[in-house]
Design a protein around this motif. Structure first.
Motif, PDB file in Angstrom:
ATOM      1  N   ILE A   1       0.808  -1.226   0.000  1.00 29.02           N
ATOM      2  CA  ILE A   1       0.000   0.000   0.000  1.00 29.02           C
ATOM      3  C   ILE A   1       0.843   1.278   0.000  1.00 29.02           C
ATOM      4  N   GLU A   2       2.007   1.237   0.648  1.00 31.01           N
ATOM      5  CA  GLU A   2       2.848   2.437   0.709  1.00 31.01           C
ATOM      6  C   GLU A   2       3.331   2.862  -0.679  1.00 31.01           C
ATOM      7  N   THR A   3       3.492   1.887  -1.572  1.00 31.05           N
ATOM      8  CA  THR A   3       3.968   2.211  -2.926  1.00 31.05           C
ATOM      9  C   THR A   3       2.849   2.721  -3.821  1.00 31.05           C
ATOM     10  N   LYS A   4       1.621   2.664  -3.325  1.00 29.99           N
ATOM     11  CA  LYS A   4       0.460   3.054  -4.132  1.00 29.99           C
ATOM     12  C   LYS A   4      -0.174   4.356  -3.650  1.00 29.99           C
ATOM     13  N   LYS A   5       0.564   5.096  -2.841  1.00 28.43           N
ATOM     14  CA  LYS A   5       0.000   6.326  -2.280  1.00 28.43           C
ATOM     15  C   LYS A   5      -0.364   7.351  -3.354  1.00 28.43           C
ATOM     16  N   LEU A   6       0.437   7.455  -4.377  1.00 27.54           N
ATOM     17  CA  LEU A   6       0.132   8.430  -5.438  1.00 27.54           C
ATOM     18  C   LEU A   6      -1.177   8.076  -6.139  1.00 27.54           C
ATOM     19  N   LYS A   7      -1.379   6.783  -6.390  1.00 30.76           N
ATOM     20  CA  LYS A   7      -2.621   6.338  -7.034  1.00 30.76           C
ATOM     21  C   LYS A   7      -3.814   6.574  -6.103  1.00 30.76           C
TER      22      LYS A   7
ATOM     23  N   LYS B   1      -4.378  17.210   0.465  1.00 30.73           N
ATOM     24  CA  LYS B   1      -3.500  16.080   0.153  1.00 30.73           C
ATOM     25  C   LYS B   1      -3.937  14.843   0.930  1.00 30.73           C
ATOM     26  N   LEU B   2      -3.290  13.732   0.618  1.00 30.18           N
ATOM     27  CA  LEU B   2      -3.524  12.478   1.319  1.00 30.18           C
ATOM     28  C   LEU B   2      -2.761  12.481   2.635  1.00 30.18           C
ATOM     29  N   GLY B   3      -3.411  11.989   3.705  1.00 25.07           N
ATOM     30  CA  GLY B   3      -2.732  11.848   4.992  1.00 25.07           C
ATOM     31  C   GLY B   3      -2.191  10.433   5.110  1.00 25.07           C
ATOM     32  N   TRP B   4      -2.575   9.741   6.193  1.00 22.74           N
ATOM     33  CA  TRP B   4      -2.109   8.366   6.379  1.00 22.74           C
ATOM     34  C   TRP B   4      -3.002   7.370   5.637  1.00 22.74           C
ATOM     35  N   VAL B   5      -2.470   6.174   5.436  1.00 21.88           N
ATOM     36  CA  VAL B   5      -3.251   5.051   4.900  1.00 21.88           C
ATOM     37  C   VAL B   5      -3.034   3.861   5.822  1.00 21.88           C
TER      38      VAL B   5
ATOM     39  N   GLU C   1      -9.284  -1.581  -3.523  1.00 25.84           N
ATOM     40  CA  GLU C   1      -8.552  -1.783  -4.763  1.00 25.84           C
ATOM     41  C   GLU C   1      -9.264  -2.864  -5.574  1.00 25.84           C
ATOM     42  N   THR C   2      -9.574  -2.568  -6.827  1.00 29.14           N
ATOM     43  CA  THR C   2     -10.273  -3.530  -7.676  1.00 29.14           C
ATOM     44  C   THR C   2      -9.291  -4.558  -8.241  1.00 29.14           C
ATOM     45  N   ALA C   3      -9.844  -5.569  -8.914  1.00 28.55           N
ATOM     46  CA  ALA C   3      -9.006  -6.599  -9.529  1.00 28.55           C
ATOM     47  C   ALA C   3      -8.099  -6.003 -10.594  1.00 28.55           C
ATOM     48  N   LEU C   4      -8.512  -4.871 -11.178  1.00 34.87           N
ATOM     49  CA  LEU C   4      -7.709  -4.214 -12.216  1.00 34.87           C
ATOM     50  C   LEU C   4      -6.704  -3.227 -11.627  1.00 34.87           C
ATOM     51  N   GLY C   5      -6.715  -3.089 -10.290  1.00 33.77           N
ATOM     52  CA  GLY C   5      -5.762  -2.196  -9.639  1.00 33.77           C
ATOM     53  C   GLY C   5      -6.249  -0.774  -9.455  1.00 33.77           C
ATOM     54  N   ASP C   6      -7.517  -0.504  -9.787  1.00 34.69           N
ATOM     55  CA  ASP C   6      -8.063   0.836  -9.579  1.00 34.69           C
ATOM     56  C   ASP C   6      -8.429   1.027  -8.105  1.00 34.69           C
ATOM     57  N   ILE C   7      -8.392   2.274  -7.645  1.00 37.96           N
ATOM     58  CA  ILE C   7      -8.767   2.607  -6.277  1.00 37.96           C
ATOM     59  C   ILE C   7     -10.148   3.253  -6.295  1.00 37.96           C
ATOM     60  N   GLN C   8     -11.049   2.705  -5.479  1.00 38.63           N
ATOM     61  CA  GLN C   8     -12.402   3.242  -5.400  1.00 38.63           C
ATOM     62  C   GLN C   8     -12.740   3.599  -3.954  1.00 38.63           C
ATOM     63  N   ILE C   9     -13.570   4.616  -3.785  1.00 42.53           N
ATOM     64  CA  ILE C   9     -13.945   5.109  -2.450  1.00 42.53           C
ATOM     65  C   ILE C   9     -15.328   4.580  -2.088  1.00 42.53           C
TER      66      ILE C   9
END
Length: 338
Positions: free
Chosen positions: A122-128, A175-179, A208-216
């Motif tokens: 998850i840390e590597t996906k913060k930008l996404k 901006k994004l805070g913690w995850v 995170e979807t099977a395709l790697g998208d992030i949804q809220i």
């Protein structure tokens, strides 16, 4: 023969001894205070190193409405909370549990060291994640907001009705805070803190979807219910209606006596006035998940998603029936997506 010491000299010696004793006591007290301050400082520094401060603002019913993690969630007043959870002990954090001892009531779960659930790396996906959340909060239309939400096809009609009463507001997103990963087998879920320039931080559930998208998860973010709370209390419908509520073990209730095994909980809306009471038998299998969530939150300010209705014609407007328990906290889980 020794010459006796005169009284003035004795008085001076006594005063000097008293002064030295006072100085010694003062030095001792100062040393104790300094020691306590140093120990406290070291503890604070160590806590800071443990990881992101997950402010337990999420859960107090009153704080939820104010809010310390507006469950939708603001981070400004909750204690023991989120997600679903105000005095939600955080169940097994991916970092250190002491960073958020009170999220347990609100959070359906968080990642343990032995569990591979949540969003991998998850840390590597913060930008996404940040990009998806920015799009969610800066959307200028309902359809645009739905595109970055979980189950967009299902919730789009719900959004359209909801935003007729609650105008779509575009906040000054920062901006994004913690995850923080969520420990829910079969689901790639996490919590993410969103920071704003003009309002309190907001905590969201993301997937995170099977395709790697992030949804809220939009429903939990706005604490979506199928009917306004005040309308529910005034019209007293007998058909099961979905609500996101805050539950606590009732201290006082309209019913004087209970049957063996019965429990009564006090239900409040996270943002509207009005209290109702629900009775259920904890031995009934249909309430197993309800009891588990209440126990996890110590039966105090526990976020729940329930289907409620009134038990037919009654003079008691305070008593409702629990027709169903859905999801965990304010999150409705769907079939496994792993």
């Amino acid at each position: 023969m020794t010459e006796p010491i005169n009284k003035p000299r004795l008085s001076r010696i006594k005063r000097r001894e008293e002064m030295l004793n006072s100085i010694a006591k003062l030095i001792g007290c100062t040393a104790l205070i300094v020691t306590v301050v140093v120990v406290f400082y070291v503890i604070v520094i160590q806590l800071d190193k443990l990881g992101p401060r997950v402010d337990p603002t999420y859960v107090d019913a009153v704080e939820l409405a104010s809010h310390q993690y507006r469950w939708s969630g603001t981070e400004s007043a909750a204690k023991n909370a989120g997600l679903g959870v105000s005095r939600p002990t955080l169940p097994k954090l991916a970092t250190k549990q002491s960073t958020a001892p009170s999220l347990a009531n609100i959070l359906p779960g968080s990642q343990s060291a032995k569990t591979a659930t949540g969003i991998a790396n998850i840390e590597t996906k913060k930008l996404k994640i940040e990009s998806a959340i920015r799009q969610f909060f800066t959307a200028n239309s309902v359809s645009e907001k739905a595109l970055c939400s979980r189950d967009s096809d299902r919730i789009l009609p719900l959004m359209e009705v909801y935003y007729k009463k609650h105008p779509l507001q575009v906040g000054v997103w920062q901006k994004l805070g913690w995850v923080l990963n969520m420990d829910e087998p079969g689901h790639r879920l996490a919590y993410a803190q969103s920071l704003f320039e003009d309002v309190d931080p907001v905590c969201l559930i993301i997937e995170e979807t099977a395709l790697g998208d992030i949804q809220i998860d939009w429903e939990s973010s706005v604490r979506y219910s199928e009917l306004d709370w005040q309308e529910f209390i005034s019209t007293r419908p007998d058909n099961p209606t979905l609500f996101r509520v805050i539950a606590s073990k009732a201290i006082n209730s309209p019913q004087a006596s209970l049957n063996t095994g019965d429990e009564v909980i006090e239900l409040k809306h996270p943002a509207e006035q009005g209290t109702v009471y629900a009775y259920f038998n904890r031995a009934d299998p249909q309430f197993k998940t309800l009891v588990e969530q209440l126990q996890l939150g110590n039966w105090t300010n526990v976020p729940l998603t329930l289907r409620l209705c009134y038990p037919g014609p009654t003079s008691n407007t305070k008593t409702v029936r629990i027709a169903g328990v859905e999801g965990k906290g304010w999150l409705i889980l769907h079939k496994s997506r792993s």
